[in-house]
Design a protein around this motif. Structure first.
Motif, short mmCIF file in Angstrom:
data_model
loop_
_atom_site.label_atom_id
_atom_site.label_comp_id
_atom_site.label_asym_id
_atom_site.label_seq_id
_atom_site.Cartn_x
_atom_site.Cartn_y
_atom_site.Cartn_z
N ASP A 160 70.10 108.18 116.35
CA ASP A 160 69.35 107.80 117.55
C ASP A 160 68.97 109.03 118.37
O ASP A 160 67.87 109.12 118.92
N VAL A 161 69.88 110.01 118.44
CA VAL A 161 69.57 111.24 119.18
C VAL A 161 68.48 112.03 118.46
O VAL A 161 67.64 112.67 119.10
N LEU A 162 68.48 111.97 117.12
CA LEU A 162 67.42 112.63 116.35
C LEU A 162 66.06 112.09 116.75
O LEU A 162 65.12 112.84 117.04
N GLY A 163 65.93 110.76 116.79
CA GLY A 163 64.66 110.17 117.19
C GLY A 163 64.30 110.48 118.62
O GLY A 163 63.13 110.75 118.94
N GLY A 177 66.12 108.24 125.01
CA GLY A 177 67.21 107.71 124.20
C GLY A 177 67.06 106.22 123.96
O GLY A 177 66.04 105.61 124.27
N PHE A 178 68.13 105.62 123.42
CA PHE A 178 68.16 104.19 123.13
C PHE A 178 69.20 103.52 124.01
O PHE A 178 70.31 104.05 124.19
N ALA A 179 68.83 102.35 124.55
CA ALA A 179 69.77 101.55 125.34
C ALA A 179 70.04 100.26 124.59
O ALA A 179 69.11 99.58 124.17
N LEU A 180 71.31 99.94 124.39
CA LEU A 180 71.70 98.71 123.71
C LEU A 180 71.72 97.58 124.74
O LEU A 180 72.37 97.68 125.78
N ALA A 181 70.98 96.50 124.44
CA ALA A 181 70.85 95.39 125.39
C ALA A 181 71.92 94.34 125.13
O ALA A 181 72.32 94.11 123.99
N ILE A 190 73.99 102.90 127.31
CA ILE A 190 73.46 104.10 126.67
C ILE A 190 74.65 104.92 126.19
O ILE A 190 75.42 105.44 126.99
N LYS A 191 74.82 104.98 124.87
CA LYS A 191 75.95 105.72 124.32
C LYS A 191 75.72 107.23 124.39
O LYS A 191 76.64 108.00 124.65
N ARG A 192 74.52 107.64 124.13
CA ARG A 192 74.17 109.06 124.16
C ARG A 192 72.66 109.14 124.28
O ARG A 192 71.93 108.20 123.96
N ASP A 193 72.16 110.29 124.75
CA ASP A 193 70.73 110.46 124.90
C ASP A 193 70.36 111.91 124.70
O ASP A 193 71.21 112.78 124.49
N TRP A 194 69.07 112.18 124.74
CA TRP A 194 68.55 113.54 124.63
C TRP A 194 68.04 113.96 126.00
O TRP A 194 67.37 113.18 126.70
N GLY A 282 52.16 104.27 120.95
CA GLY A 282 52.19 103.87 119.55
C GLY A 282 53.07 104.79 118.73
O GLY A 282 53.81 104.34 117.83
N PHE A 283 52.99 106.09 119.01
CA PHE A 283 53.87 107.05 118.34
C PHE A 283 55.34 106.74 118.62
O PHE A 283 56.18 106.73 117.72
N VAL A 284 55.65 106.46 119.88
CA VAL A 284 57.04 106.14 120.25
C VAL A 284 57.50 104.88 119.53
O VAL A 284 58.63 104.81 119.03
N LYS A 285 56.62 103.87 119.47
CA LYS A 285 56.98 102.62 118.80
C LYS A 285 57.31 102.87 117.34
O LYS A 285 58.29 102.32 116.81
N THR A 286 56.52 103.71 116.66
CA THR A 286 56.76 104.01 115.26
C THR A 286 58.11 104.70 115.08
O THR A 286 58.91 104.35 114.20
N VAL A 287 58.37 105.71 115.91
CA VAL A 287 59.65 106.42 115.82
C VAL A 287 60.81 105.47 116.10
O VAL A 287 61.82 105.46 115.38
N ALA A 288 60.67 104.65 117.14
CA ALA A 288 61.76 103.74 117.51
C ALA A 288 62.07 102.78 116.38
O ALA A 288 63.24 102.53 116.05
N ASP A 289 61.03 102.21 115.77
CA ASP A 289 61.26 101.26 114.68
C ASP A 289 61.95 101.93 113.51
O ASP A 289 62.88 101.36 112.90
N ARG A 290 61.51 103.15 113.15
CA ARG A 290 62.13 103.84 112.02
C ARG A 290 63.58 104.21 112.31
O ARG A 290 64.46 104.03 111.47
N ILE A 291 63.81 104.71 113.51
CA ILE A 291 65.17 105.13 113.85
C ILE A 291 66.09 103.92 113.91
O ILE A 291 67.22 103.95 113.40
N TRP A 292 65.61 102.84 114.52
CA TRP A 292 66.48 101.67 114.64
C TRP A 292 66.78 101.05 113.27
O TRP A 292 67.89 100.57 113.02
N ALA A 293 65.78 101.07 112.38
CA ALA A 293 66.02 100.57 111.02
C ALA A 293 67.08 101.41 110.33
O ALA A 293 67.98 100.89 109.65
N ALA A 294 67.00 102.73 110.50
CA ALA A 294 68.01 103.61 109.91
C ALA A 294 69.37 103.38 110.55
O ALA A 294 70.42 103.40 109.88
N TYR A 295 69.37 103.14 111.86
CA TYR A 295 70.62 102.89 112.57
C TYR A 295 71.28 101.61 112.05
O TYR A 295 72.49 101.57 111.80
N GLU A 296 70.47 100.57 111.88
CA GLU A 296 71.02 99.31 111.37
C GLU A 296 71.51 99.47 109.93
O GLU A 296 72.52 98.89 109.54
#
Length: 748
Positions: A160-163, A177-181, A190-194, A282-296
């Motif tokens: 997640d920090v990579l993304g 960063g990513f926030a878990l809802a 938020i566990k960690r952020d950039w 749109g760029f952020v959406k693409t990165v977020a989807d890829r990172i979250w898929a990898a995270y899952e």
């Protein structure tokens, strides 16, 4: 003199103001007077009234560019005849524009600069477009790099920090960063952020969404939220001070939904107000989807590792290149070797020497093609005995379809192998019986391995029976598709316990296809369990070919009958007269003409009918009289549809001539000429009568025969017909540009 100290009055000379739309200026260096055109003033956001006071030019230049611009002007004055430079200006309303300044310098006899003339061009749009293009290219490169990184990443703990770092650096953010809802998005963790640098504090922690504004509802619907100015936006203006404590002036949130529920969102923090572009989001959406898929996926991998050693089965994991890196406890319990001693390629040394090359080749094939790995080999047990095992492996791929891991199992099937031997001994009598028939007789065990074949089946494969026994269909068939079909049929017997009767196809080594009618039934143990199957396959290739010929013949007869009936019905509908007897005679005549054409087609096995033969049939009563009928034309064979259509035309012409034309009197004569042009295939026919009764053009509407001819020629065959009512006799010219094609199309 310093340029900063120069005070220049705005003097709009008529020659400058009179040039509409051009941002031009003139500087009299001697008098230190600067004159701007109206367009120049508009560009700089300066009022057009020269009486307002003085303008300090350098104060309009962007602070970051001011020193450079001053130095460039000094250099221009010192030397040169022309100048060209770029800088930014800050207009009174705070907007920034990019300026291209070009001009010339007039110098006095002593070489000193006396006057400068210049034009300013607003290149803001060009600069911004270039920035957008560079950012887009940077983002594409970032996505490409992200894909490569995810493919080669082995530790997903901080993916997640990579993304977040990719997005943060690309968009010049201060925090990302990513926030878990949780609780329907009302709370976030938020566990960690950039963060951009050490001066920006991390936002890790737990938060309540309502404390930071009203933007939850669109996130729950999967909509991206973008706020350009927290202080001005009504959703956040009330809590702008809270955001200010985090040095945030603009935010954006990209939601991540799973099964319609908000599970997380990517947050973007900007230290300045900014408009979030659609491309950036749109760029952020693409990165977020890829990172979250990898995270899952990483979470799923961690769960899988938790049960890795709990399964009562030998399991191993290999890298994409085939390097074996993990084994579970069952492997070490079975083999008795030290942990790590079979890593890499060392696993192959645990196999029986006779099986090592075959297993290695099969494994390399799977690595090259990505196909599942499945093989039986003998594996050394901790007792020193070699036991048969079934080795299987399946690949795991990332989002881009690249293999990132292989997961394999080893199943001890040694006892099953021993039972196979007993079963083979029990089939000796069946083998003697089976070898006396040309049909294929075979048996397979529960795993699809062949445990019996007769000689006919062995000949089909071109192998000895010993070479076939113990193998599966996938190891024997040349075609993988054939093997898959046979395996699927076998599973109906082995898994479902069905007795089936199906057609199966086999293509031999020389490409010859054969069809077998196969009957397969389950072999059951005393307790009813299915332990294998027995099959009997008869070669029915010729039977199936004959059945196909019969089906084709039936369809052809049906098709031709329907076409014939359609023609007859059309003739019936089109034949009209007040006298029923005349209707009958006309209809019989036309049907007889059609019958004669069918006789010609039947004689040729429906391959075609020649034009000459059709004319001879129609004009047979007149051919015996010498010199009355002359037929002249090339040899042309017409397809059935074309022959049927043309026969109707010839019949009407012959009937008309016999009743009213040249063939109705003793001295009358008829000449028929036809031709077919190459390569166009255009067909032409001329029907020329002479010596008959005087010919007069029809005074009223055309007769039925003429209407029928014109209908066939023009509507059905897409051609033309021309009647020439000559005194010496009727001449009819028929021209069909595409006779065969038109007839085929009309038939359809």
């Amino acid at each position: 003199m310093s340029l900063v100290d120069l005070r220049r009055s705005v003097l709009p000379p008529a020659r400058l103001a009179s040039i509409p739309g051009l941002a031009v200026w003139e500087w009299d260096v001697v008098s230190n007077r600067l004159a701007w055109s109206d367009a120049q003033k508009q560009l700089y956001g300066v009022g057009g009234d020269p009486e307002r006071g003085e303008i300090d030019f350098l104060n309009t230049v962007h602070p970051d560019d001011r020193t450079r611009v001053e130095a460039e002007i000094v250099a221009f004055l010192a030397s040169g005849q022309a100048f060209d430079h770029r800088f930014r200006i800050v207009r009174p309303d705070g907007t920034v524009r990019h300026i291209l300044d070009r001009g010339v310098i007039e110098r006095g006899p002593d070489g000193a600069a006396e006057r400068l003339f210049g034009i300013n061009i607003d290149i803001t749009a060009e600069i911004e477009a270039s920035l957008v293009a560079r950012r887009a290219e940077s983002q594409r490169e970032a996505l490409t790099g992200l894909g490569e990184t995810l493919r080669n990443l082995t530790d997903f703990a901080h993916v997640d920090v990579l993304g977040a770092s990719i997005v943060g650096r690309s968009l010049d953010l201060i925090r990302c960063g990513f926030a878990l809802a949780s609780d329907g998005g009302k709370h976030a963790v938020i566990k960690r952020d950039w963060v951009r640098d050490a001066s920006i504090r991390s936002g890790a922690g737990s938060y309540r969404a309502s404390d930071y504004g009203h933007f939850l509802d669109p996130l729950l619907q999967g909509e991206t939220v973008a706020i350009a100015d927290l202080a001005a936006d009504p959703r956040t203006s009330r809590v702008a001070a809270v955001w200010a404590e985090w040095d945030v002036r603009a935010v954006a949130f990209v939601p991540l939904l799973r099964n319609g529920e908000l599970v997380a969102y990517m947050f973007l923090h900007s230290g300045q107000p900014r408009v979030w572009s659609i491309a950036d989001l749109g760029f952020v959406k693409t990165v977020a989807d890829r990172i979250w898929a990898a995270y899952e996926k990483s979470a799923a991998q961690r769960d899988a590792l938790a049960v890795f050693n709990a399964v009562d089965q030998m399991i191993w994991i290999a890298r994409p290149d085939g390097y074996h890196e993990h084994y579970n406890d069952r492997w070490y319990e079975f083999t008795g070797v030290e942990p790590g001693s079979t890593d890499g390629e060392m696993w192959n040394g645990m196999l029986h020497p006779d099986d090592q090359d075959r297993a290695r080749a099969r494994w390399q094939h799977s690595l090259r093609t990505g196909t599942p790995y499945e093989i039986e080999y003998r594996l050394r047990h901790r007792s020193g005995e070699y036991r048969w095992v079934l080795g299987r492996a399946r690949p795991l791929s990332d989002l881009d379809g690249q293999i990132i891991r292989w997961y394999g199992t080893c199943t001890d099937i040694h006892d099953a192998k021993l039972k196979e031997a007993e079963l083979r001994r029990a089939t000796a009598l069946l083998e003697l019986i089976g070898n006396s028939t040309p049909d294929l007789i075979y048996a397979k065990d529960r795993e699809g391995r062949i445990i019996h074949v007769n000689e006919a089946a062995a000949r089909l494969h071109g192998r000895s029976r010993d070479d076939i026994l113990g193998r599966t269909d996938r190891e024997l068939w040349v075609s993988e598709n054939e093997a898959d079909a046979y395996v699927a049929n076998d599973r109906r017997v082995l898994v479902d316990g069905e007795t089936i009767e199906v057609d199966e196809t086999h293509v031999g080594a020389h490409g010859v296809s054969r069809t077998f009618r196969s009957v397969k039934a389950p072999i059951r143990a005393p307790d009813g369990t299915v332990v294998g199957l027995v099959g009997h396959s008869s070669d029915v290739s010729e039977q199936r070919r004959q059945e196909e010929r019969e089906r084709l013949l039936t369809r052809e007869v049906d098709h031709r009958a329907k076409n014939l009936l359609a023609v007859v019905l059309a003739l019936v509908r089109m034949t009209r007269d007040d006298d029923p007897t005349k209707i009958r005679d006309k209809l019989l005549g036309r049907l007889m003409s059609l019958s004669r054409t069918h006789s010609l087609l039947s004689a040729s096995r429906w391959e075609g009918a020649s034009v000459r033969a059709m004319l001879e049939e129609e004009l047979s009563p007149f051919l015996a009289a010498a010199q009355r009928v002359e037929l002249d034309g090339v040899a042309i064979s017409l397809s059935p549809p074309a022959a049927q259509a043309l026969s109707m035309v010839l019949h009407e012409l012959a009937t008309n001539s016999a009743k009213y034309g040249a063939l109705s009197v003793e001295g009358g004569a008829l000449t028929v000429r036809w031709d077919k042009e190459a390569p166009t295939g255009a067909f032409s026919l001329e029907w020329s009568e002479s010596g008959g009764p005087a010919v007069m053009p029809p005074s009223a509407s055309a007769g039925f025969g003429s209407l029928l001819i014109r209908s066939i020629a023009e509507r059905q065959l897409k051609g033309s017909v021309d009647y020439d009512w000559r005194p010496q006799g009727l001449c009819v010219r028929l021209f069909i540009p595409r006779l065969e094609q038109a007839a085929e199309e009309a038939e359809r």
